[in-house]
Design an enzyme around this catalytic site. Sequence first.
Site, PDB file in Angstrom:
ATOM      1  N   CYS A 201       2.627   0.490   1.911  1.00  0.00           N
ATOM      2  CA  CYS A 201       3.072   0.336   1.199  1.00  0.00           C
ATOM      3  C   CYS A 201       4.361  -0.415   1.101  1.00  0.00           C
ATOM      4  O   CYS A 201       4.861  -1.319   1.893  1.00  0.00           O
ATOM      5  CB  CYS A 201       4.452   2.075   2.461  1.00  0.00           C
ATOM      6  SG  CYS A 201       6.645   2.430   1.793  1.00  0.00           S
TER       7      CYS A 201
ATOM      8  N   ASN B 203      -4.114   3.175   3.985  1.00  0.00           N
ATOM      9  CA  ASN B 203      -4.495   3.657   4.326  1.00  0.00           C
ATOM     10  C   ASN B 203      -6.493   4.684   4.875  1.00  0.00           C
ATOM     11  O   ASN B 203      -7.137   3.365   4.561  1.00  0.00           O
ATOM     12  CB  ASN B 203      -4.736   5.213   3.481  1.00  0.00           C
ATOM     13  CG  ASN B 203      -3.082   5.687   3.218  1.00  0.00           C
ATOM     14  OD1 ASN B 203      -3.018   4.741   2.169  1.00  0.00           O
ATOM     15  ND2 ASN B 203      -2.815   6.956   3.027  1.00  0.00           N
TER      16      ASN B 203
ATOM     17  N   HIS C 230      -2.149   5.052   8.705  1.00  0.00           N
ATOM     18  CA  HIS C 230      -3.101   3.543   7.966  1.00  0.00           C
ATOM     19  C   HIS C 230      -3.563   2.954   9.187  1.00  0.00           C
ATOM     20  O   HIS C 230      -3.444   3.498   9.660  1.00  0.00           O
ATOM     21  CB  HIS C 230      -1.435   2.962   7.575  1.00  0.00           C
ATOM     22  CG  HIS C 230      -0.876   4.236   6.208  1.00  0.00           C
ATOM     23  ND1 HIS C 230      -1.335   2.740   4.760  1.00  0.00           N
ATOM     24  CD2 HIS C 230       0.036   4.950   5.665  1.00  0.00           C
ATOM     25  CE1 HIS C 230       0.029   3.926   3.734  1.00  0.00           C
ATOM     26  NE2 HIS C 230      -0.032   4.732   4.784  1.00  0.00           N
TER      27      HIS C 230
ATOM     28  N   ASP D 264      -1.135   6.597  -3.128  1.00  0.00           N
ATOM     29  CA  ASP D 264      -0.813   5.374  -1.808  1.00  0.00           C
ATOM     30  C   ASP D 264      -2.014   4.214  -2.097  1.00  0.00           C
ATOM     31  O   ASP D 264      -1.014   2.982  -1.422  1.00  0.00           O
ATOM     32  CB  ASP D 264      -1.021   5.689  -0.171  1.00  0.00           C
ATOM     33  CG  ASP D 264      -0.343   5.599   0.816  1.00  0.00           C
ATOM     34  OD1 ASP D 264       0.043   4.529   0.224  1.00  0.00           O
ATOM     35  OD2 ASP D 264      -0.296   6.269   1.621  1.00  0.00           O
TER      36      ASP D 264
ATOM     37  N   HIS E  43      -1.967  11.035   8.723  1.00  0.00           N
ATOM     38  CA  HIS E  43      -1.492  10.879   7.084  1.00  0.00           C
ATOM     39  C   HIS E  43      -1.364   9.550   8.407  1.00  0.00           C
ATOM     40  O   HIS E  43      -0.650   8.565   8.714  1.00  0.00           O
ATOM     41  CB  HIS E  43      -0.315  11.076   6.588  1.00  0.00           C
ATOM     42  CG  HIS E  43       0.218   9.520   5.468  1.00  0.00           C
ATOM     43  ND1 HIS E  43      -0.473  10.417   3.811  1.00  0.00           N
ATOM     44  CD2 HIS E  43       0.357   8.032   5.526  1.00  0.00           C
ATOM     45  CE1 HIS E  43      -0.476   9.192   2.950  1.00  0.00           C
ATOM     46  NE2 HIS E  43       0.212   8.233   3.942  1.00  0.00           N
TER      47      HIS E  43
HETATM   48  P1  HMG Z   1      18.138   4.223  -6.094  1.00  0.00           P
HETATM   49  O1  HMG Z   1      18.839   2.296  -6.928  1.00  0.00           O
HETATM   50  O2  HMG Z   1      19.349   3.767  -4.938  1.00  0.00           O
HETATM   51  O3  HMG Z   1      18.695   4.532  -6.914  1.00  0.00           O
HETATM   52  O4  HMG Z   1      16.737   3.805  -5.600  1.00  0.00           O
HETATM   53  P2  HMG Z   1      19.845   5.294  -8.343  1.00  0.00           P
HETATM   54  O5  HMG Z   1      19.647   6.763  -8.437  1.00  0.00           O
HETATM   55  O6  HMG Z   1      21.070   4.825  -8.014  1.00  0.00           O
HETATM   56  O7  HMG Z   1      19.693   4.919  -9.344  1.00  0.00           O
HETATM   57  C1  HMG Z   1      19.081   3.322  -9.863  1.00  0.00           C
HETATM   58  C2  HMG Z   1      18.597   3.622 -10.796  1.00  0.00           C
HETATM   59  O8  HMG Z   1      16.504   3.679 -10.833  1.00  0.00           O
HETATM   60  C3  HMG Z   1      19.169   4.259 -12.323  1.00  0.00           C
HETATM   61  O9  HMG Z   1      18.412   3.137 -13.902  1.00  0.00           O
HETATM   62  C4  HMG Z   1      18.389   5.118 -12.344  1.00  0.00           C
HETATM   63  O10 HMG Z   1      18.297   6.503 -13.335  1.00  0.00           O
HETATM   64  C5  HMG Z   1      16.658   5.097 -12.219  1.00  0.00           C
HETATM   65  P3  HMG Z   1      19.348   2.327 -14.171  1.00  0.00           P
HETATM   66  O11 HMG Z   1      20.619   3.028 -14.812  1.00  0.00           O
HETATM   67  O12 HMG Z   1      19.464   1.114 -13.372  1.00  0.00           O
HETATM   68  O13 HMG Z   1      18.474   1.852 -15.408  1.00  0.00           O
HETATM   69  N1  HMG Z   1      16.036   6.771 -10.681  1.00  0.00           N
HETATM   70  C6  HMG Z   1      14.906   6.648 -11.549  1.00  0.00           C
HETATM   71  N2  HMG Z   1      13.685   5.983 -12.579  1.00  0.00           N
HETATM   72  C7  HMG Z   1      12.772   6.868 -12.361  1.00  0.00           C
HETATM   73  N3  HMG Z   1      12.202   8.347 -11.435  1.00  0.00           N
HETATM   74  C8  HMG Z   1      13.398   8.377 -10.547  1.00  0.00           C
HETATM   75  C9  HMG Z   1      14.968   7.998 -10.461  1.00  0.00           C
HETATM   76  N4  HMG Z   1      15.466   8.079  -9.653  1.00  0.00           N
HETATM   77  C10 HMG Z   1      16.421   6.700  -9.647  1.00  0.00           C
HETATM   78  N5  HMG Z   1      12.174   8.894  -9.996  1.00  0.00           N
HETATM   79  C11 HMG Z   1      15.264   5.584  -5.206  1.00  0.00           C
HETATM   80  C12 HMG Z   1      16.717   5.385  -5.372  1.00  0.00           C
HETATM   81  C13 HMG Z   1      14.975   6.686  -4.842  1.00  0.00           C
HETATM   82  C14 HMG Z   1      14.725   6.019  -6.604  1.00  0.00           C
HETATM   83  C15 HMG Z   1      14.239   4.219  -5.080  1.00  0.00           C
HETATM   84  O14 HMG Z   1      14.604   3.991  -3.835  1.00  0.00           O
HETATM   85  C16 HMG Z   1      13.104   4.390  -5.563  1.00  0.00           C
HETATM   86  O15 HMG Z   1      12.486   5.345  -6.415  1.00  0.00           O
HETATM   87  N6  HMG Z   1      11.796   4.289  -4.160  1.00  0.00           N
HETATM   88  C17 HMG Z   1      10.391   4.952  -3.962  1.00  0.00           C
HETATM   89  C18 HMG Z   1      10.304   4.181  -2.795  1.00  0.00           C
HETATM   90  C19 HMG Z   1       8.659   4.601  -3.265  1.00  0.00           C
HETATM   91  O16 HMG Z   1       8.477   4.939  -4.631  1.00  0.00           O
HETATM   92  N7  HMG Z   1       7.820   3.877  -1.620  1.00  0.00           N
HETATM   93  C20 HMG Z   1       6.698   4.547  -2.072  1.00  0.00           C
HETATM   94  C21 HMG Z   1       5.966   5.913  -1.721  1.00  0.00           C
HETATM   95  S1  HMG Z   1       6.406   5.976   0.105  1.00  0.00           S
HETATM   96  C22 HMG Z   1       5.236   5.908   1.297  1.00  0.00           C
HETATM   97  O17 HMG Z   1       4.475   5.025   0.440  1.00  0.00           O
HETATM   98  C23 HMG Z   1       4.853   6.036   2.659  1.00  0.00           C
HETATM   99  C24 HMG Z   1       3.999   7.808   2.378  1.00  0.00           C
HETATM  100  O18 HMG Z   1       2.954   7.377   2.372  1.00  0.00           O
HETATM  101  C25 HMG Z   1       3.579   8.610   3.588  1.00  0.00           C
HETATM  102  C26 HMG Z   1       3.451   7.246   5.065  1.00  0.00           C
HETATM  103  O19 HMG Z   1       2.689   6.401   4.732  1.00  0.00           O
HETATM  104  O20 HMG Z   1       4.384   6.989   5.538  1.00  0.00           O
HETATM  105  C27 HMG Z   1       4.471   8.803   1.844  1.00  0.00           C
HETATM  106 MG    MG Z   2       1.468   6.172   2.984  1.00  0.00          MG
END
Ligand code: HMG
Ligand code: MG
Length: 284
Positions: free
Chosen positions: A238, A247, A207, A14, A205
Amino acid sequence: MAERVEIFEVGPRDGLQNEARIIPTSEKIALVDLLSEAGFRRIEVASFVSPKWVPQMASSGEVLAGIRRRPGISYAGLVPNMKGYEAARAAGVDEIAVFASASEGFSKANLNATIAESLSRFAPVLAAAEADAIPVRGYVSCVVECPFDGAVDPADTTRVAKALRDAGCYEISLGDTVGRGTPEAVDAMLHAVIKAVPADMLAGHFHDTSGRALENIDVALTHGLRVFDAAVGGLGGCPYAPDAAGNVATEAVLEHLKSAGYETGLDADVISQAAVMAQEMRHV
Ligand code: HMG
Ligand code: MG
């Protein structure tokens, strides 16, 4: 004997995911290796999300391959879908975390999915993880406030927390993603959530955008929570929560818990070295 509170270190994930500079893998490995000496039971080191969405985390597999794994520590990684699950398993994570939102606006921005869609994507992940004996943690983001939808109804947070618990998550981490939650709002939220998910299955959790994270931890302690996520050096934010700061800093939580009489099992000297290292990583 002093009562124990666990700090779950999330800095390498994070903390670093929001850094603009792509940090060399060797620096990430050095940070995790140092943190492994501090006494944590769990460290979140990786995120198997789309590299197009979060380029900083693209090296997650290499980080897991390069660290010196200390026995007794669970090295964790985020997983949004089956593709991420397969990558996490191949990289040899000890546990994974799925992540949902209590608000629709953030769910769309962070996962390109509604809350319901995100939960249905997690179902096969939880089934596969159960078959592989990999524990799954669940995050709920925006538990009190959403950067897109404003104040979040405690009933919405409760519904999503309960859904993750019912789906098989062993612990639910409640995220004040924007870091603007007030102690009053956190109190009201916890009153509601604890009716559905017991305190010993919950983590806080926070921030620290408004500088009230430690007060929010105090509120959570009065509700019986004994696990808090934190990041060394107060790194982070984020990428999909505009305005969110880092955080709450591990070193600040450690000091705060110590002065309140809790035992964390952590080595403050190692944590402060890691905080310096983490801060230097963002200023190169
Ligand atoms: P999308 O564009 O809707 O995905 O994203 P898709 O299923 O249509 O796929 C699009 C492309 O992404 C494809 O590749 C897939 O293969 C690829 P292309 O054909 O274009 O070459 N793909 C992936 N590649 C690698 N790893 C994967 C993956 N999945 C699909 N797992 C998706 C949907 C969920 C993938 C996207 O929205 C995403 O990656 N989101 C993550 C965002 C993120 O990481 N945010 C930060 C973390 S959360 C946070 O920080 C909060 C937390 O700390 C708690 C808090 O503070 O509240 C946890
Ligand atoms: Mg977080």
